[in-house]
Each structure stands twice: as C-alpha cells, then as structure tokens.
Design a protein around this motif. Structure first.
Motif, PDB file in Angstrom:
ATOM      1  N   PHE A  40       0.818  -1.213   0.000  1.00 42.73           N
ATOM      2  CA  PHE A  40       0.000   0.000   0.000  1.00 42.73           C
ATOM      3  C   PHE A  40       0.858   1.273   0.000  1.00 42.73           C
ATOM      4  O   PHE A  40       0.326   2.364  -0.110  1.00 42.73           O
ATOM      5  N   HIS A  41       2.179   1.127   0.148  1.00 46.69           N
ATOM      6  CA  HIS A  41       3.067   2.290   0.160  1.00 46.69           C
ATOM      7  C   HIS A  41       3.133   2.924  -1.219  1.00 46.69           C
ATOM      8  O   HIS A  41       3.297   2.226  -2.226  1.00 46.69           O
ATOM      9  N   PRO A  42       3.066   4.266  -1.285  1.00 47.90           N
ATOM     10  CA  PRO A  42       3.329   4.925  -2.571  1.00 47.90           C
ATOM     11  C   PRO A  42       4.830   4.800  -2.886  1.00 47.90           C
ATOM     12  O   PRO A  42       5.657   4.632  -1.977  1.00 47.90           O
ATOM     13  N   GLN A  43       5.166   4.890  -4.142  1.00 46.93           N
ATOM     14  CA  GLN A  43       6.559   4.730  -4.573  1.00 46.93           C
ATOM     15  C   GLN A  43       7.497   5.699  -3.854  1.00 46.93           C
ATOM     16  O   GLN A  43       8.627   5.357  -3.528  1.00 46.93           O
ATOM     17  N   LYS A  44       7.027   6.911  -3.585  1.00 48.56           N
ATOM     18  CA  LYS A  44       7.900   7.898  -2.925  1.00 48.56           C
ATOM     19  C   LYS A  44       8.316   7.425  -1.528  1.00 48.56           C
ATOM     20  O   LYS A  44       9.437   7.695  -1.091  1.00 48.56           O
ATOM     21  N   ASN A  45       7.447   6.715  -0.821  1.00 44.88           N
ATOM     22  CA  ASN A  45       7.817   6.164   0.493  1.00 44.88           C
ATOM     23  C   ASN A  45       8.882   5.080   0.329  1.00 44.88           C
ATOM     24  O   ASN A  45       9.854   5.030   1.087  1.00 44.88           O
ATOM     25  N   ILE A  46       8.688   4.219  -0.634  1.00 42.36           N
ATOM     26  CA  ILE A  46       9.651   3.139  -0.876  1.00 42.36           C
ATOM     27  C   ILE A  46      11.008   3.736  -1.242  1.00 42.36           C
ATOM     28  O   ILE A  46      12.040   3.329  -0.704  1.00 42.36           O
ATOM     29  N   ASP A  47      10.993   4.726  -2.126  1.00 42.91           N
ATOM     30  CA  ASP A  47      12.242   5.374  -2.532  1.00 42.91           C
ATOM     31  C   ASP A  47      12.954   5.999  -1.339  1.00 42.91           C
ATOM     32  O   ASP A  47      14.179   5.916  -1.223  1.00 42.91           O
ATOM     33  N   LYS A  48      12.197   6.603  -0.452  1.00 40.19           N
ATOM     34  CA  LYS A  48      12.781   7.243   0.730  1.00 40.19           C
ATOM     35  C   LYS A  48      13.446   6.204   1.634  1.00 40.19           C
ATOM     36  O   LYS A  48      14.555   6.411   2.115  1.00 40.19           O
ATOM     37  N   MET A  49      12.762   5.072   1.850  1.00 38.63           N
ATOM     38  CA  MET A  49      13.330   4.023   2.698  1.00 38.63           C
ATOM     39  C   MET A  49      14.552   3.378   2.043  1.00 38.63           C
ATOM     40  O   MET A  49      15.552   3.117   2.714  1.00 38.63           O
ATOM     41  N   VAL A  50      14.474   3.136   0.734  1.00 38.02           N
ATOM     42  CA  VAL A  50      15.613   2.551   0.010  1.00 38.02           C
ATOM     43  C   VAL A  50      16.839   3.449   0.162  1.00 38.02           C
ATOM     44  O   VAL A  50      17.966   2.971   0.306  1.00 38.02           O
ATOM     45  N   ALA A  51      16.606   4.755   0.190  1.00 37.95           N
ATOM     46  CA  ALA A  51      17.702   5.720   0.334  1.00 37.95           C
ATOM     47  C   ALA A  51      18.221   5.794   1.778  1.00 37.95           C
ATOM     48  O   ALA A  51      19.164   6.532   2.060  1.00 37.95           O
ATOM     49  N   GLY A  52      17.575   5.032   2.693  1.00 45.52           N
ATOM     50  CA  GLY A  52      18.040   4.981   4.071  1.00 45.52           C
ATOM     51  C   GLY A  52      17.444   6.037   4.983  1.00 45.52           C
ATOM     52  O   GLY A  52      17.940   6.273   6.082  1.00 45.52           O
ATOM     53  N   HIS A  53      16.336   6.654   4.546  1.00 46.93           N
ATOM     54  CA  HIS A  53      15.689   7.687   5.349  1.00 46.93           C
ATOM     55  C   HIS A  53      14.399   7.146   5.960  1.00 46.93           C
ATOM     56  O   HIS A  53      13.558   6.587   5.245  1.00 46.93           O
ATOM     57  N   PRO A  54      14.215   7.319   7.273  1.00 43.64           N
ATOM     58  CA  PRO A  54      12.974   6.847   7.892  1.00 43.64           C
ATOM     59  C   PRO A  54      11.786   7.689   7.447  1.00 43.64           C
ATOM     60  O   PRO A  54      11.921   8.880   7.155  1.00 43.64           O
ATOM     61  N   LEU A  55      10.632   7.067   7.408  1.00 43.39           N
ATOM     62  CA  LEU A  55       9.406   7.789   7.079  1.00 43.39           C
ATOM     63  C   LEU A  55       8.977   8.619   8.281  1.00 43.39           C
ATOM     64  O   LEU A  55       9.159   8.216   9.425  1.00 43.39           O
ATOM     65  N   ASN A  56       8.365   9.770   7.998  1.00 38.66           N
ATOM     66  CA  ASN A  56       7.800  10.578   9.076  1.00 38.66           C
ATOM     67  C   ASN A  56       6.281  10.396   9.091  1.00 38.66           C
ATOM     68  O   ASN A  56       5.721   9.670   8.264  1.00 38.66           O
TER      69      ASN A  56
END
Length: 167
Positions: A40-56
């Motif tokens: 259910f994650h949008p691609q931008k969330n996945i990209d952020k996590m792949v880059a090593g940044h936690p979601l807010n």
C-alpha cells in the motif's frame, strides 16, 4: 476464532519482526485473505526508505489511510482480512481503526532489538534497510489493547496462540 462477524486483523511490529510470515501462516490457518501493508506504500515512500531515510508521520498518513480503506471495504462486504502493517504509534493505529474500531484486532509481534537486527541481517530483497531499525524502535509505542506475541518462538507456535486468542 469465536466470532462470526467480519474482522480486520492487523499484524503489527517493527520491520523484521515477522509480520508477513505470521500473516501468511495465519491466513492459511484461518482461510482469511492476507495483504502485505508494504504493497500500500506509494513509490515515494519506498524510494525514501531505500535511500536509508525513515518515514515521518506525514509520509505514513496516506499509506495508513489506504490500509484503512482496504479493511473498511472488506468489513462492509462482510469479509475478514489480515494485513501486515507496522502500526508503530497509537496515532497510526487510530487512523487504521477509523470507522471500524470494534472490528479491528491488533496482533503485536514483540521482539528484542538484537533478535530483530539479526533477522534483518539475513533478509534478502526487501526495500527496508536494517539501518532504519533503530528509528522504528524509537517510534514504537507498544499497544495496550493487542494480542501480544513474543517472536522468540516458532511461527507455527505463534500462529496457534494467535488463533486461540482471536475474538
């Protein structure tokens, strides 16, 4: 399971706690369809996590609302569902429960940082890097009203205990 009413079962915990494994096994045991919250994650969330940044919280809002819509749709159609979703904070769980609080059950997979870090180190092909585990534990607000399962047990034993405790 004791109830004949449809329920949404949220398998929750930090990344690497076994949500997908337990959700799939529970689905097999109960014949309740399983959905992985990651889908259910949008691609931008996945990209952020792949880059090593936690979601807010803002990143997670739309994701949690989509899972709520999925669960609500199933409940309104008279169907139960199982969803793996970290649901780390009480505010996130409130979003998930919106409109269906009485028909939602949380199953909290509890484990130590060390055990989960070890598991994440062995996991292949997942977009959530082990480096974000610390941020997940920092965000975690353990639920008060959940079926709590210690993950230091076999998945089969955990699922048996969950089934015994479902409403």
């Amino acid at each position: 399971m004791k109830t004949t009413q449809p329920i949404a079962i949220i398998i929750m915990g930090v990344s690497g706690s076994g949500k997908t494994t337990i959700g799939e096994l529970l689905s097999s045991k109960t014949n309740i369809p399983f959905a992985d919250g990651d889908s259910f994650h949008p691609q931008k969330n996945i990209d952020k996590m792949v880059a090593g940044h936690p979601l807010n919280d803002q990143d997670r809002l739309g994701w949690l609302q989509e899972i709520n819509k999925f669960c609500t749709k199933n409940i309104k159609q008279g169907k139960s569902c199982i969803v793996a979703c970290s649901a780390l904070k009480q505010s996130y769980r409130a979003i998930l429960q919106n409109g269906i609080k009485e028909q939602m059950v949380f199953v909290y997979l509890l484990g130590t940082f060390e055990l989960i870090q070890e598991r994440l180190g062995k996991r292949k092909s997942h977009f959530m890097p082990a480096s974000l585990l610390k941020s997940q534990f920092e965000a975690l607000q353990p639920p008060k009203d959940a079926i709590t399962m210690d993950i230091d047990n076999t998945p089969t034993a955990i699922v048996e205990k969950i089934v015994e405790q479902l409403p």
